[in-house]
Design an enzyme around this catalytic site. Structure first.
Site, PDB file in Angstrom:
ATOM      1  N   GLY A  78      38.307 -14.772  36.412  1.00 37.78           N
ATOM      2  CA  GLY A  78      38.729 -16.118  36.810  1.00 37.78           C
ATOM      3  C   GLY A  78      37.538 -16.965  37.216  1.00 37.78           C
ATOM      4  O   GLY A  78      37.481 -18.170  36.919  1.00 37.78           O
ATOM      5  N   THR A  79      36.574 -16.344  37.879  1.00 38.31           N
ATOM      6  CA  THR A  79      35.374 -17.079  38.323  1.00 38.31           C
ATOM      7  C   THR A  79      34.587 -17.598  37.117  1.00 38.31           C
ATOM      8  O   THR A  79      34.127 -18.743  37.114  1.00 38.31           O
ATOM      9  CB  THR A  79      34.481 -16.143  39.187  1.00 38.31           C
ATOM     10  N   THR A 127      43.884 -13.403  39.638  1.00 37.26           N
ATOM     11  CA  THR A 127      43.412 -14.069  38.421  1.00 37.26           C
ATOM     12  C   THR A 127      44.258 -13.617  37.227  1.00 37.26           C
ATOM     13  O   THR A 127      45.036 -12.667  37.330  1.00 37.26           O
ATOM     14  CB  THR A 127      41.919 -13.741  38.182  1.00 37.26           C
ATOM     15  N   PHE A 186      37.206 -16.801  46.433  1.00 36.41           N
ATOM     16  CA  PHE A 186      37.290 -17.366  47.787  1.00 36.41           C
ATOM     17  C   PHE A 186      35.991 -17.240  48.562  1.00 36.41           C
ATOM     18  O   PHE A 186      35.925 -17.696  49.697  1.00 36.41           O
ATOM     19  CB  PHE A 186      38.432 -16.681  48.566  1.00 36.41           C
ATOM     20  N   HIS A 246      32.068  -6.731  36.169  1.00 41.30           N
ATOM     21  CA  HIS A 246      33.019  -6.255  37.187  1.00 41.30           C
ATOM     22  C   HIS A 246      33.288  -4.767  37.004  1.00 41.30           C
ATOM     23  O   HIS A 246      33.005  -4.202  35.941  1.00 41.30           O
ATOM     24  CB  HIS A 246      34.348  -7.027  37.091  1.00 41.30           C
ATOM     25  N   HIS A 247      33.900  -4.184  38.029  1.00 38.96           N
ATOM     26  CA  HIS A 247      34.358  -2.788  38.042  1.00 38.96           C
ATOM     27  C   HIS A 247      35.319  -2.501  36.872  1.00 38.96           C
ATOM     28  O   HIS A 247      35.939  -3.429  36.322  1.00 38.96           O
ATOM     29  CB  HIS A 247      35.061  -2.508  39.377  1.00 38.96           C
ATOM     30  N   GLY A 288      44.663 -15.409  45.260  1.00 39.71           N
ATOM     31  CA  GLY A 288      43.383 -15.139  44.612  1.00 39.71           C
ATOM     32  C   GLY A 288      43.561 -14.354  43.332  1.00 39.71           C
ATOM     33  O   GLY A 288      42.577 -14.027  42.664  1.00 39.71           O
ATOM     34  N   LYS A 301      39.283  -3.675  36.521  1.00 39.07           N
ATOM     35  CA  LYS A 301      39.698  -5.076  36.375  1.00 39.07           C
ATOM     36  C   LYS A 301      40.580  -5.265  35.137  1.00 39.07           C
ATOM     37  O   LYS A 301      40.238  -4.809  34.052  1.00 39.07           O
ATOM     38  CB  LYS A 301      38.463  -5.994  36.314  1.00 39.07           C
ATOM     39  N   ALA A 327      42.418 -20.002  44.334  1.00 37.10           N
ATOM     40  CA  ALA A 327      40.985 -20.064  44.003  1.00 37.10           C
ATOM     41  C   ALA A 327      40.640 -18.824  43.196  1.00 37.10           C
ATOM     42  O   ALA A 327      41.071 -17.713  43.525  1.00 37.10           O
ATOM     43  CB  ALA A 327      40.133 -20.109  45.273  1.00 37.10           C
ATOM     44  N   SER A 328      39.881 -19.029  42.133  1.00 35.75           N
ATOM     45  CA  SER A 328      39.440 -17.877  41.338  1.00 35.75           C
ATOM     46  C   SER A 328      38.463 -17.043  42.144  1.00 35.75           C
ATOM     47  O   SER A 328      38.258 -15.860  41.845  1.00 35.75           O
ATOM     48  CB  SER A 328      38.790 -18.343  40.040  1.00 35.75           C
TER      49      SER A 328
HETATM   50  N1  LIG Z   1      39.972 -14.988  44.124  1.00 36.60           N
HETATM   51  C1  LIG Z   1      39.143 -14.058  44.612  1.00 36.60           C
HETATM   52  O1  LIG Z   1      38.269 -14.323  45.473  1.00 36.60           O
HETATM   53  C2  LIG Z   1      39.294 -12.647  44.132  1.00 36.60           C
HETATM   54  C3  LIG Z   1      40.277 -12.354  43.247  1.00 36.60           C
HETATM   55  N2  LIG Z   1      40.527 -11.067  42.889  1.00 36.60           N
HETATM   56  C4  LIG Z   1      41.708 -10.859  42.071  1.00 36.60           C
HETATM   57  O2  LIG Z   1      42.731 -10.362  42.929  1.00 36.60           O
HETATM   58  C5  LIG Z   1      43.599  -9.498  42.209  1.00 36.60           C
HETATM   59  C6  LIG Z   1      43.707  -8.164  42.938  1.00 36.60           C
HETATM   60  O3  LIG Z   1      42.465  -7.528  42.962  1.00 36.60           O
HETATM   61  P1  LIG Z   1      42.287  -6.050  43.576  1.00 36.60           P
HETATM   62  O4  LIG Z   1      42.811  -5.979  44.953  1.00 36.60           O
HETATM   63  O5  LIG Z   1      40.888  -5.682  43.301  1.00 36.60           O
HETATM   64  O6  LIG Z   1      43.251  -5.212  42.604  1.00 36.60           O
HETATM   65  P2  LIG Z   1      44.011  -3.847  42.906  1.00 36.60           P
HETATM   66  O7  LIG Z   1      44.466  -3.318  41.598  1.00 36.60           O
HETATM   67  O8  LIG Z   1      43.177  -2.971  43.777  1.00 36.60           O
HETATM   68  O9  LIG Z   1      45.290  -4.320  43.754  1.00 36.60           O
HETATM   69  C7  LIG Z   1      46.383  -5.006  43.222  1.00 36.60           C
HETATM   70  C8  LIG Z   1      47.628  -4.494  43.912  1.00 36.60           C
HETATM   71  O10 LIG Z   1      48.755  -5.282  43.532  1.00 36.60           O
HETATM   72  C9  LIG Z   1      49.857  -4.399  43.510  1.00 36.60           C
HETATM   73  N3  LIG Z   1      51.019  -4.967  42.822  1.00 36.60           N
HETATM   74  C10 LIG Z   1      51.513  -4.686  41.577  1.00 36.60           C
HETATM   75  N4  LIG Z   1      52.638  -5.403  41.364  1.00 36.60           N
HETATM   76  C11 LIG Z   1      52.853  -6.137  42.485  1.00 36.60           C
HETATM   77  C12 LIG Z   1      53.857  -7.060  42.878  1.00 36.60           C
HETATM   78  N5  LIG Z   1      54.888  -7.360  42.069  1.00 36.60           N
HETATM   79  N6  LIG Z   1      53.762  -7.662  44.086  1.00 36.60           N
HETATM   80  C13 LIG Z   1      52.739  -7.359  44.923  1.00 36.60           C
HETATM   81  N7  LIG Z   1      51.774  -6.474  44.604  1.00 36.60           N
HETATM   82  C14 LIG Z   1      51.825  -5.884  43.405  1.00 36.60           C
HETATM   83  C15 LIG Z   1      49.315  -3.120  42.874  1.00 36.60           C
HETATM   84  O11 LIG Z   1      50.139  -2.031  43.173  1.00 36.60           O
HETATM   85  C16 LIG Z   1      47.945  -3.031  43.563  1.00 36.60           C
HETATM   86  O12 LIG Z   1      48.037  -2.287  44.762  1.00 36.60           O
HETATM   87  C17 LIG Z   1      43.032  -9.436  40.793  1.00 36.60           C
HETATM   88  O13 LIG Z   1      43.719 -10.379  39.995  1.00 36.60           O
HETATM   89  C18 LIG Z   1      41.570  -9.862  40.966  1.00 36.60           C
HETATM   90  O14 LIG Z   1      41.030 -10.446  39.819  1.00 36.60           O
HETATM   91  C19 LIG Z   1      39.777 -10.027  43.362  1.00 36.60           C
HETATM   92  C20 LIG Z   1      38.749 -10.274  44.218  1.00 36.60           C
HETATM   93  C21 LIG Z   1      38.409 -11.604  44.671  1.00 36.60           C
HETATM   94  O1  LIG Z   2      38.840  -8.493  39.970  1.00 35.80           O
HETATM   95  C1  LIG Z   2      37.906  -8.658  40.769  1.00 35.80           C
HETATM   96  O2  LIG Z   2      37.404  -7.726  41.402  1.00 35.80           O
HETATM   97  C2  LIG Z   2      37.413 -10.028  40.998  1.00 35.80           C
HETATM   98  N1  LIG Z   2      38.101 -11.002  40.478  1.00 35.80           N
HETATM   99  C3  LIG Z   2      37.848 -12.385  40.627  1.00 35.80           C
HETATM  100  C4  LIG Z   2      37.621 -13.028  39.281  1.00 35.80           C
HETATM  101  O3  LIG Z   2      38.315 -12.677  38.319  1.00 35.80           O
HETATM  102  O4  LIG Z   2      36.764 -13.910  39.184  1.00 35.80           O
HETATM  103  C5  LIG Z   2      36.808 -12.695  41.668  1.00 35.80           C
HETATM  104  C6  LIG Z   2      35.724 -11.676  41.827  1.00 35.80           C
HETATM  105  O5  LIG Z   2      34.749 -11.875  40.861  1.00 35.80           O
HETATM  106  C7  LIG Z   2      36.240 -10.257  41.857  1.00 35.80           C
END
Ligand SMILES: NC(=O)C1=CN([C@@H]2O[C@H](COP(=O)(O)OP(=O)(O)OC[C@H]3O[C@@H](n4cnc5c(N)ncnc54)[C@H](O)[C@@H]3O)[C@@H](O)[C@H]2O)C=CC1
Ligand SMILES: O=C(O)C1=N[C@H](C(=O)O)C[C@H](O)C1
EC number: 1.17.1.8
Length: 234
Positions: free
Chosen positions: A140-141, A72, A98, A130-131, A70, A134, A95-96
């Site tokens: 991505g969405t 992005t 889920f 977003h927060h 997930g 980010k 998926a951008s």
């Molecule tokens: N597709 C979806 O439904 C969603 C996608 N996202 C995306 O997911 C990603 C993560 O979002 P959050 O958890 O909110 O961010 P976050 O910043 O809270 O967590 C990301 C984590 O990845 C860790 N990290 C850094 N380098 C790494 C590596 N080499 N291998 C594994 N982990 C590593 C960081 O230390 C951090 O703990 C973002 O790209 C966000 O846009 C977020 C929410 C929903």
């Molecule tokens: O970073 C986030 O938090 C989120 N990232 C995804 C995106 O880039 O679309 C999905 C969701 O909106 C939350």
């Protein structure tokens, strides 16, 4: 099912809770690219950072561990990842977004874009909020929504970040506000009125549940899939 969490931040922690509630075991939690043995897991779920996702995903392909991503902001390397997945006979879903709600919203967006394509007086624009932590913009969405419009609407061929309206381009405004999990709005504006559709996430549980459902679904499969396949919609 034994799950590896590649990325243990806001999403990794929410996924952990939901996965355990559904009877799964977390065998790896990492915020790093090495120091773990991915073959201990039946499936990996990557919610990490843009510059780590490609490595994490390819590492799973190379060890025949199905992977859900997930993350992005790494999609410049998406086609390269798909080629490696096919070569290694891996299993992959990116998926951008889920959440079930956003996947329904994607379908609604496509349908609306198709109708609006016949009405030249309306111009489309998009806003995502977003927060403040980010890393990527637009979200991505928002990119997926813009790609949906481009596919269905003859007047648009690309998107760009910013609110300037230029020919054939969908303007996307990205706002960063403390604690907002994710809001996406699409406006079709004309001289006389505006039609808007909005999806508002109230927390991260919808994203996390969708990712766990995708991980359950992909077990035992080979190939590249989308959330549409998992949810059987569209
Ligand atoms: N597709 C979806 O439904 C969603 C996608 N996202 C995306 O997911 C990603 C993560 O979002 P959050 O958890 O909110 O961010 P976050 O910043 O809270 O967590 C990301 C984590 O990845 C860790 N990290 C850094 N380098 C790494 C590596 N080499 N291998 C594994 N982990 C590593 C960081 O230390 C951090 O703990 C973002 O790209 C966000 O846009 C977020 C929410 C929903
Ligand atoms: O970073 C986030 O938090 C989120 N990232 C995804 C995106 O880039 O679309 C999905 C969701 O909106 C939350």
């Amino acid at each position: 099912m034994k799950i590896a969490l590649l990325g243990y931040g806001k999403m990794g922690k929410t996924i952990e809770k939901i996965a355990i509630d559904r009877g799964h075991e977390i065998v790896i939690k990492t915020s790093d690219e090495d120091g773990y043995d991915i073959t201990k897991a039946d499936v990996a779920i990557d919610f990490s950072v843009p510059n780590a996702a490609f490595f994490n995903i390819v590492n799973c392909f190379k060890h025949q561990v199905p992977v859900i991503s997930g993350t992005t902001g790494w999609l410049d390397n998406y086609n390269k990842a798909i080629a490696i997945c096919e070569e290694e006979k891996g299993a992959f879903i990116y998926a951008s977004n889920f959440s079930l709600g956003v996947n329904i919203f994607f379908e609604l967006n496509n349908y609306l874009a198709k109708m609006m394509g016949q009405l030249k007086q309306y111009e489309v624009s998009m806003e995502e909020i977003h927060h403040t932590q980010k890393l990527d913009a637009p979200s991505g969405t928002a990119i997926s929504l813009a790609e949906g419009i481009i596919k269905e609407h003859p007047e648009y061929t690309n998107w760009k970040l910013g609110n300037e309206e230029t020919n054939k381009t969908i303007p996307i405004t990205a706002k960063r506000i403390e604690n907002v999990p994710g809001t996406h709005r699409i406006d079709y504006g004309s001289h006389t009125d505006t039609i808007s559709i909005t999806h508002t996430a109230h927390n991260r549980e919808g994203f996390a549940l969708g990712a766990v459902i995708a991980a359950e679904w992909i077990l035992g499969k080979t190939g590249v899939f989308a959330m549409k396949d998992v949810l059987n919609i569209g």
